[in-house]
Design a protein around this motif. Structure first.
Motif, PDB file in Angstrom:
ATOM      1  N   SER A 298       0.731  -1.126  -0.080  1.00  0.00           N
ATOM      2  CA  SER A 298       0.153  -0.118   0.221  1.00  0.00           C
ATOM      3  C   SER A 298       0.884   1.152   0.083  1.00  0.00           C
ATOM      4  O   SER A 298       0.622   2.398  -0.560  1.00  0.00           O
ATOM      5  CB  SER A 298      -0.847   0.247   1.195  1.00  0.00           C
ATOM      6  OG  SER A 298      -1.767  -1.039   1.303  1.00  0.00           O
TER       7      SER A 298
ATOM      8  N   GLN B 222      -9.217  -0.514  -0.316  1.00  0.00           N
ATOM      9  CA  GLN B 222      -9.758  -1.782   0.203  1.00  0.00           C
ATOM     10  C   GLN B 222     -11.031  -1.949   0.892  1.00  0.00           C
ATOM     11  O   GLN B 222     -11.711  -2.807   1.029  1.00  0.00           O
ATOM     12  CB  GLN B 222      -8.571  -2.180   1.301  1.00  0.00           C
ATOM     13  CG  GLN B 222      -8.719  -3.542   1.775  1.00  0.00           C
ATOM     14  CD  GLN B 222      -7.292  -3.940   2.778  1.00  0.00           C
ATOM     15  OE1 GLN B 222      -6.469  -3.284   2.575  1.00  0.00           O
ATOM     16  NE2 GLN B 222      -7.803  -4.864   3.651  1.00  0.00           N
TER      17      GLN B 222
ATOM     18  N   ASP C 271      -5.949  -1.585  -4.511  1.00  0.00           N
ATOM     19  CA  ASP C 271      -5.346  -2.112  -3.452  1.00  0.00           C
ATOM     20  C   ASP C 271      -6.308  -2.806  -2.573  1.00  0.00           C
ATOM     21  O   ASP C 271      -7.115  -2.393  -1.971  1.00  0.00           O
ATOM     22  CB  ASP C 271      -5.034  -0.641  -2.559  1.00  0.00           C
ATOM     23  CG  ASP C 271      -3.962  -1.012  -1.467  1.00  0.00           C
ATOM     24  OD1 ASP C 271      -3.729  -2.334  -1.246  1.00  0.00           O
ATOM     25  OD2 ASP C 271      -3.608  -0.295  -0.796  1.00  0.00           O
ATOM     26  N   GLU C 272      -5.891  -4.161  -2.938  1.00  0.00           N
ATOM     27  CA  GLU C 272      -6.715  -5.272  -2.362  1.00  0.00           C
ATOM     28  C   GLU C 272      -8.334  -5.215  -2.503  1.00  0.00           C
ATOM     29  O   GLU C 272      -8.961  -4.800  -1.458  1.00  0.00           O
ATOM     30  CB  GLU C 272      -6.279  -5.436  -0.883  1.00  0.00           C
ATOM     31  CG  GLU C 272      -4.859  -5.854  -0.727  1.00  0.00           C
ATOM     32  CD  GLU C 272      -4.438  -6.259   0.634  1.00  0.00           C
ATOM     33  OE1 GLU C 272      -5.220  -7.118   1.116  1.00  0.00           O
ATOM     34  OE2 GLU C 272      -3.492  -6.076   1.086  1.00  0.00           O
TER      35      GLU C 272
HETATM   36 MG    MG Z   1      -1.941  -2.490   2.323  1.00  0.00          MG
END
Ligand code: MG
Ligand code: ATP
Lengths: 332, 338
Positions: B52, B113, B196-197
């Motif tokens: 991240s 996320q 990001d995820e």
């Molecule tokens: Mg992360």
């Protein structure tokens, strides 16, 4: 939204009824009543008072009847004629006393509230956006000192300073020269000059706490993910600040209007006593000491109604500002 | 140095530290990679490996302080009004300045996320999508921006988008919010989307749908994707190239095929062993032995040394191995390949 407001307003009536009953119980609670006190005082001062005479007095003021009858009469007066009853201590209708003081108390309180927000909100925002900077530390320390300083002390010192350096006595509502003068520009200016100090002192006494609240709320909001999201869209920092977190950080502030209104109106008792301005606070204090029942009851009733009204206002504001509240219970 | 013609973003020797009261977190120590036009780069690694933070560095949204960009260069290659290419060194731009802001949201979009907290609760989904359109597309009217928001919401699979556009985030389910988030990231046709995820907070069926959606959108709009995940199986399904990160270092960098067929780094091999296979679900899954070291430790040698099953004492723990190319397009950071 309309439905929500209507629902809330309907709920207001039983609450107000309850408040009026409680207010009446409060004024009935202390042992004795104004008339029996009065009679005792007369007798103590050596005046011969026949039993019939005492009974006549009691009947005249309605104290020969049970309290629920007096409550019903009192409420009937308020609801049908807007008549809040008789003040024994002042020897005139409660309405007259309220008319003299209430508008003026509200003026001072509101100006003080606005002044306090005008200072606290920008300082709070600055502190939160520049945390742990020198300016933030200074603001934080000042705010703490402020929170810890009793308002009446501030009032004493400020009044003395003003008098010492300008020779102008900021006590009371008007300088002695103007007390019996008819209204004219000079008297108005003198009145305004007398109002500035109470407004500033009462306003400042709430400022420290408001700065702390604003700073804490905003710091919390600034850490939230949606702020980063906005940043990742390329939104300028100032737009981000005011469009999202500041708006949300306001909510806890506005939601306190409910208890802020009566607190400001009655809470400055000591400051008002020190500066000898006849607002509601000192009036309530003196009326309570004198067992001036209807005056006490009316003020308590009005202050409590203001609380309820203020809560309603802040709830409506919150519903408007926060869709999560607005949609709650109305389905989708 | 990769081939300039198909490179969109190039990250060279990125180093980001967090200066905290408890010490220094070396979140990113030495990370280099390139994202190629229209391709998908998968970034994988366990929690705390600096995925991240690398993404935040590209976006210019590192929380500074406490973050500090110690070293490194991030360059973006953009078309120059139809005449060749121009390069913008992102690390030289003030992150809050107008030039960087013109790139954020316009050329690079980001999907976060947590779909639950990524939207402002007090503004409509439409308002938040339109905001980026209104900022980046010159002379666009509010009405056109709204039409754009409706269109893109429809495209990411929100049914009846002309009505849902006025909904507030809390009226959307988690999966729908993540779709809306994708719509927001894509609203201005960015050349790169950093995800990001994006599916970590969602359940497995929705995860598959979101992955499918991203692939479809990439085919349609042709943007490059940097896909961050800690799940090698997920990344394997979407990525052209993959980098494997561990404690702020790129351990292995290869095409998806190379990585799955011929993993070189002991860490990658261990990660692959921990993926369940469809026919082998009954076998006990191998987990990587040992625990991640504390983020505050400074590593003299390879940070994976403590958990590695092929470690060479006296070599691995004294000096950090350089990353070397073992075959074309396949790089590894390990003493075994020096
Ligand atoms: Mg992360
Ligand atoms: N804002 C921050 N303040 C302090 N430390 C941070 C911050 N952001 C990240 N870190 C630290 O940097 C290191 C790398 O974090 P990063 O978020 O990049 O990990 P990640 O690979 O994305 O992990 P995850 O899979 O959990 O998202 C971690 O040790 C983390 O604690």
């Amino acid at each position: 939204m309309i439905l929500y407001i209507v629902r809330r307003v309907i709920m207001l009536f039983p609450i107000l009824l309850l408040i009026s009953i409680v207010s009446f119980i409060v004024i009935e609670l202390p042992p004795g009543d104004w008339v029996s006190n009065y009679i005792t005082n007369l007798r103590n001062s050596g005046i011969e008072l026949q039993e019939e005479e005492a009974a006549r007095l009691t009947a005249m003021y309605g104290f020969d009847q049970p309290s629920y009858v007096r409550y019903a009469k009192w409420m009937q007066g308020i609801v049908t004629k807007g008549d809040f009853g008789w003040s024994f201590q002042w020897g005139k209708p409660v309405n007259d006393i309220l008319r003299e003081r209430l508008p003026f108390t509200i003026l001072i309180s509101f100006s003080a509230l606005i002044l306090s927000w005008l200072i606290a909100i920008p300082v709070g925002i600055y502190s939160a956006t520049h945390p742990y900077s020198i300016t933030d530390y200074i603001a934080t320390i000042l705010a703490f000192v402020w929170v810890a300083t009793p308002g009446f002390l501030l009032a004493f010192v400020a009044a003395w300073l003003v008098f010492h350096y300008t020779g102008f006595s900021p006590l009371g509502l008007n300088s002695t020269d103007f007390l019996d003068a008819p209204w004219n520009t000079a008297k108005l200016i003198d009145r305004i000059k007398h109002l500035i100090l109470p407004i500033v002192i009462i306003g400042l006494s709430g400022t420290g706490a408001t700065i702390r609240v604003m700073r804490a709320n905003l710091l919390d909001e600034l850490k939230k993910q949606y702020v980063t999201t906005a940043r990742s869209k390329g939104v300028p920092e100032l737009t981000i600040l005011f469009k999202y977190p500041v708006r949300i950080a306001f909510n806890p502030l506005f939601s306190t209007i409910g208890w802020l209104l009566p607190a400001i109106i009655s809470g400055e008792v000591i400051i008002s006593v020190v500066l000898s301005i006849p607002t509601m606070g000192p009036t309530l204090l003196r009326a309570t000491l004198a067992q001036d029942m209807y005056l006490v009851g009316s003020i308590v009733l009005i202050l409590s109604s203001l609380t309820v009204l203020g809560t309603l206002i802040s709830d409506i504001y919150l519903a408007w500002a926060d869709p999560r509240i607005r949609f709650e219970g109305t389905g989708k | 140095m990769s081939d300039r013609h198909d490179t969109l973003v190039e990250v060279e020797n990125l180093q980001v530290h967090f200066h905290l009261q408890e010490g220094i977190v070396r979140a990113v120590e030495d990370v280099s990679f390139a994202v190629k036009l229209g391709q998908t780069l998968g970034v994988i690694g366990e929690s705390g490996s600096g995925k991240s933070v690398s993404a935040q560095a590209i976006m210019g949204i590192l929380p500074m302080p406490p973050a500090q960009l110690k070293n490194g260069r991030i360059t973006m290659y953009l078309p120059n009004n139809g005449m060749g290419m121009r390069s913008v060194v992102l690390t030289d731009l003030p992150t809050r300045g107008g030039e960087f802001r013109a790139i954020r949201g316009k050329e690079i979009g980001m999907i976060f996320q947590e779909p639950m907290t990524s939207f402002s609760p007090v503004h409509t989904i439409g308002n938040q999508i339109m905001e980026s359109v209104l900022l980046h597309i010159p002379n666009i009217t509010k009405k056109e921006a709204r039409e754009r928001a409706v269109e893109i919401l429809g495209r990411v699979g929100i049914s009846r988008p002309e009505r849902r556009v006025d909904d507030y985030p809390h009226q959307f389910s988690g999966g729908m919010r993540q779709r809306a988030m994708i719509a927001m990231a894509l609203a201005c046709n960015p050349k790169l989307v950093i995800a990001d995820e994006p599916t970590t907070a969602l359940d497995v069926t929705i995860e598959a749908q979101i992955l499918e959606l991203l692939k479809d959108l990439q085919e349609e709009f042709g943007m490059a994707i940097m896909y961050i995940s800690h799940d090698l199986a997920v990344v394997g399904g979407v990525a052209d190239e993959i980098i494997v990160m561990y404690l702020g270092l790129v351990m292995e960098h290869a095409s998806a095929e190379q990585l799955f067929e011929n993993p070189r780094h002991p860490y990658t091999q261990a990660l692959l062993r921990s993926i369940p296979t469809i026919d082998g679900t009954l076998e006990r899954l191998a987990t990587i032995q040992g625990a991640m070291p504390s983020p505050f430790t400074e590593h003299m040698g390879c940070p994976f040394f403590t958990r590695c099953d092929q470690r060479v004492p006296g070599a691995c723990d004294v000096r950090r191995p350089p990353i070397v190319e073992v075959e074309p397009g396949h790089k590894v950071r390990c003493v075994l390949y020096e």
